[in-house]
Write a protein that holds these residues in place. Sequence first.
Motif, mmCIF file in Angstrom:
data_model
loop_
_atom_site.group_PDB
_atom_site.id
_atom_site.type_symbol
_atom_site.label_atom_id
_atom_site.label_comp_id
_atom_site.label_asym_id
_atom_site.label_seq_id
_atom_site.Cartn_x
_atom_site.Cartn_y
_atom_site.Cartn_z
ATOM 1 N N MET A 1 45.464 44.272 35.051
ATOM 2 C CA MET A 1 44.565 43.916 33.962
ATOM 3 C C MET A 1 44.864 42.528 33.405
ATOM 4 S SD MET A 1 42.247 46.211 33.487
ATOM 5 C CE MET A 1 41.580 45.490 32.038
ATOM 6 N N GLU A 2 46.102 42.078 33.530
ATOM 7 C CA GLU A 2 46.436 40.752 33.004
ATOM 8 C C GLU A 2 45.699 39.644 33.749
ATOM 9 O OE1 GLU A 2 47.976 39.865 30.133
ATOM 10 O OE2 GLU A 2 47.850 42.029 29.839
ATOM 11 N N GLN A 3 45.403 39.871 35.050
ATOM 12 C CA GLN A 3 44.622 38.889 35.801
ATOM 13 C C GLN A 3 43.233 38.719 35.185
ATOM 14 O OE1 GLN A 3 45.596 40.850 39.735
ATOM 15 N NE2 GLN A 3 45.079 38.798 40.424
ATOM 16 N N PHE A 27 37.788 49.397 32.000
ATOM 17 C CA PHE A 27 37.949 49.103 33.424
ATOM 18 C C PHE A 27 38.715 50.226 34.119
ATOM 19 C CE2 PHE A 27 36.886 44.879 32.039
ATOM 20 C CZ PHE A 27 36.302 44.275 33.145
ATOM 21 N N ILE A 28 38.284 50.567 35.326
ATOM 22 C CA ILE A 28 39.018 51.511 36.166
ATOM 23 C C ILE A 28 39.464 50.782 37.432
ATOM 24 C CG2 ILE A 28 37.881 53.591 35.299
ATOM 25 C CD1 ILE A 28 36.168 53.518 37.891
ATOM 26 N N ARG A 29 40.633 51.139 37.937
ATOM 27 C CA ARG A 29 41.185 50.497 39.135
ATOM 28 C C ARG A 29 40.851 51.355 40.351
ATOM 29 N NH1 ARG A 29 46.221 50.042 42.077
ATOM 30 N NH2 ARG A 29 46.713 47.843 42.453
ATOM 31 N N GLN A 30 40.317 50.697 41.401
ATOM 32 C CA GLN A 30 40.007 51.407 42.640
ATOM 33 C C GLN A 30 40.441 50.558 43.824
ATOM 34 O OE1 GLN A 30 35.686 52.245 41.860
ATOM 35 N NE2 GLN A 30 36.289 54.287 42.553
ATOM 36 N N VAL A 48 30.242 46.103 37.673
ATOM 37 C CA VAL A 48 30.721 44.740 37.849
ATOM 38 C C VAL A 48 32.213 44.912 38.101
ATOM 39 C CG1 VAL A 48 31.155 42.527 36.734
ATOM 40 C CG2 VAL A 48 28.988 43.693 36.369
ATOM 41 N N SER A 49 32.723 44.264 39.135
ATOM 42 C CA SER A 49 34.108 44.482 39.545
ATOM 43 C C SER A 49 34.863 43.168 39.645
ATOM 44 C CB SER A 49 34.144 45.168 40.919
ATOM 45 O OG SER A 49 33.421 46.367 40.903
ATOM 46 N N PHE A 50 36.126 43.219 39.303
ATOM 47 C CA PHE A 50 37.027 42.080 39.408
ATOM 48 C C PHE A 50 37.970 42.332 40.580
ATOM 49 C CE2 PHE A 50 40.926 39.757 38.413
ATOM 50 C CZ PHE A 50 40.433 38.508 38.075
ATOM 51 N N ILE A 51 38.066 41.367 41.489
ATOM 52 C CA ILE A 51 38.941 41.526 42.657
ATOM 53 C C ILE A 51 40.364 41.149 42.271
ATOM 54 C CG2 ILE A 51 39.438 40.867 45.037
ATOM 55 C CD1 ILE A 51 36.535 40.008 45.343
ATOM 56 N N GLU A 52 41.222 42.144 42.215
ATOM 57 C CA GLU A 52 42.646 41.886 41.989
ATOM 58 C C GLU A 52 43.256 41.300 43.261
ATOM 59 O OE1 GLU A 52 46.397 44.788 41.840
ATOM 60 O OE2 GLU A 52 45.159 44.922 40.016
ATOM 61 N N GLU A 53 42.872 41.886 44.390
ATOM 62 C CA GLU A 53 43.369 41.411 45.676
ATOM 63 C C GLU A 53 42.350 41.737 46.753
ATOM 64 O OE1 GLU A 53 47.194 41.096 48.430
ATOM 65 O OE2 GLU A 53 47.327 41.465 46.296
ATOM 66 N N GLY A 54 42.124 40.781 47.668
ATOM 67 C CA GLY A 54 41.261 41.033 48.808
ATOM 68 C C GLY A 54 40.078 40.090 48.883
ATOM 69 N N ILE A 55 39.228 40.358 49.885
ATOM 70 C CA ILE A 55 38.046 39.538 50.156
ATOM 71 C C ILE A 55 36.872 40.461 50.446
ATOM 72 C CG2 ILE A 55 37.034 37.742 51.632
ATOM 73 C CD1 ILE A 55 39.926 37.009 52.474
ATOM 74 N N VAL A 56 35.707 40.144 49.876
ATOM 75 C CA VAL A 56 34.484 40.889 50.176
ATOM 76 C C VAL A 56 33.411 39.918 50.650
ATOM 77 C CG1 VAL A 56 34.992 42.682 48.464
ATOM 78 C CG2 VAL A 56 33.487 40.803 47.857
ATOM 79 N N ARG A 57 32.442 40.477 51.344
ATOM 80 C CA ARG A 57 31.286 39.681 51.768
ATOM 81 C C ARG A 57 30.019 40.400 51.358
ATOM 82 N NH1 ARG A 57 28.732 40.421 57.386
ATOM 83 N NH2 ARG A 57 29.244 42.562 57.902
ATOM 84 N N TYR A 58 28.993 39.609 51.102
ATOM 85 C CA TYR A 58 27.658 40.107 50.827
ATOM 86 C C TYR A 58 26.853 39.787 52.079
ATOM 87 C CZ TYR A 58 28.872 39.664 45.805
ATOM 88 O OH TYR A 58 29.453 39.753 44.564
ATOM 89 N N TRP A 103 39.076 46.130 39.843
ATOM 90 C CA TRP A 103 38.980 46.667 38.486
ATOM 91 C C TRP A 103 37.496 46.700 38.178
ATOM 92 C CZ3 TRP A 103 42.824 48.778 35.734
ATOM 93 C CH2 TRP A 103 44.135 48.525 36.157
ATOM 94 N N ARG A 104 36.943 47.889 37.896
ATOM 95 C CA ARG A 104 35.499 48.053 37.773
ATOM 96 C C ARG A 104 35.111 48.523 36.372
ATOM 97 N NH1 ARG A 104 33.053 50.991 42.799
ATOM 98 N NH2 ARG A 104 31.691 49.168 42.807
ATOM 99 N N VAL A 105 33.971 48.012 35.918
ATOM 100 C CA VAL A 105 33.408 48.451 34.644
ATOM 101 C C VAL A 105 31.943 48.807 34.897
ATOM 102 C CG1 VAL A 105 32.910 46.080 33.871
ATOM 103 C CG2 VAL A 105 33.130 47.905 32.187
ATOM 104 N N SER A 106 31.506 49.929 34.351
ATOM 105 C CA SER A 106 30.157 50.441 34.609
ATOM 106 C C SER A 106 29.098 49.699 33.795
ATOM 107 C CB SER A 106 30.087 51.931 34.283
ATOM 108 O OG SER A 106 30.126 52.116 32.876
#
Length: 189
Positions: A1-3, A27-30, A48-58, A103-106
Motif C-alpha cells: 500500500m505504501e507504493q 483496496f484489496i490485494r490480488q 481500477v487497479s494499481f500494479i505493485e509488481e508485473g506487466i500487463v497488456r491491453y 491492489w484493486r478498488v471497486s
Amino acid sequence: MEQIRFFFQSNYTDFSEQDWLIISSKFIRQEFPKKTLILKKGEVEDYVSFIEEGIVRYFIPKENKEVTFELTFSNNFIGAYDSFITRLPSVYHIETITPVTLWRVSYHDVQMLFQSTARGNLIGRLASEKLFLEKARREISLLNDTAEQRYLSLFTEQPDLIKKIPLQYIASYIGITPQALSRIRRRIS
C-alpha cells in the motif's frame, strides 16, 4: 500500500492521515499468474487497479492476430477506464504478461471515495488528466515517430522490457510486424 500512497503523493497531492486510512481500506490485494485475462472483451470493468509488481497488456482480438495497444508496468494504475466510467462492456482484453500483483478498488468504492474524502475528487480529476495526456502522447508518437524511434523510446523507458515481453507484443504495440521489429533490432545492435 505504501507504493500507492507514494504514487498519489508524488503525482497528485498529499492528503490527511484520515483520508489515507479511508482510501487504503478500500483496496484489496490480488495476485494473478502469467497469461491471465484480468478483463475479457464484453465484460464491464469493475476495478481500477494499481500494479505493485508485473506487466500487463491491453489487446484487441482479431481473426488472424491480436493488436496490443497498451503495455503497463509496475507502479502504475490499470483498468479499462472507458468501460469503468461508462459502465459499458469493454471492447478489449487486459492480460498479464508476467505474474502480477494488484491492489484493486471497486467502482462502488471509488464513487464513495470521491464523495467521502477531502481529496477524492481532486485525485480522480488529476488521474484522469494524466491518463488523457499519456494517451495523447502515444497517439502523437504513432503519427510522428518512426517505428525505430518508438522502439528505442519504449526500450529507454523500460530497459528490462526485452527480457519480459514477447517480441510479437512489442511489435504490435509499436505498430509493426515482428519481422520489421527484427530488422530494427539487427540494425541498432
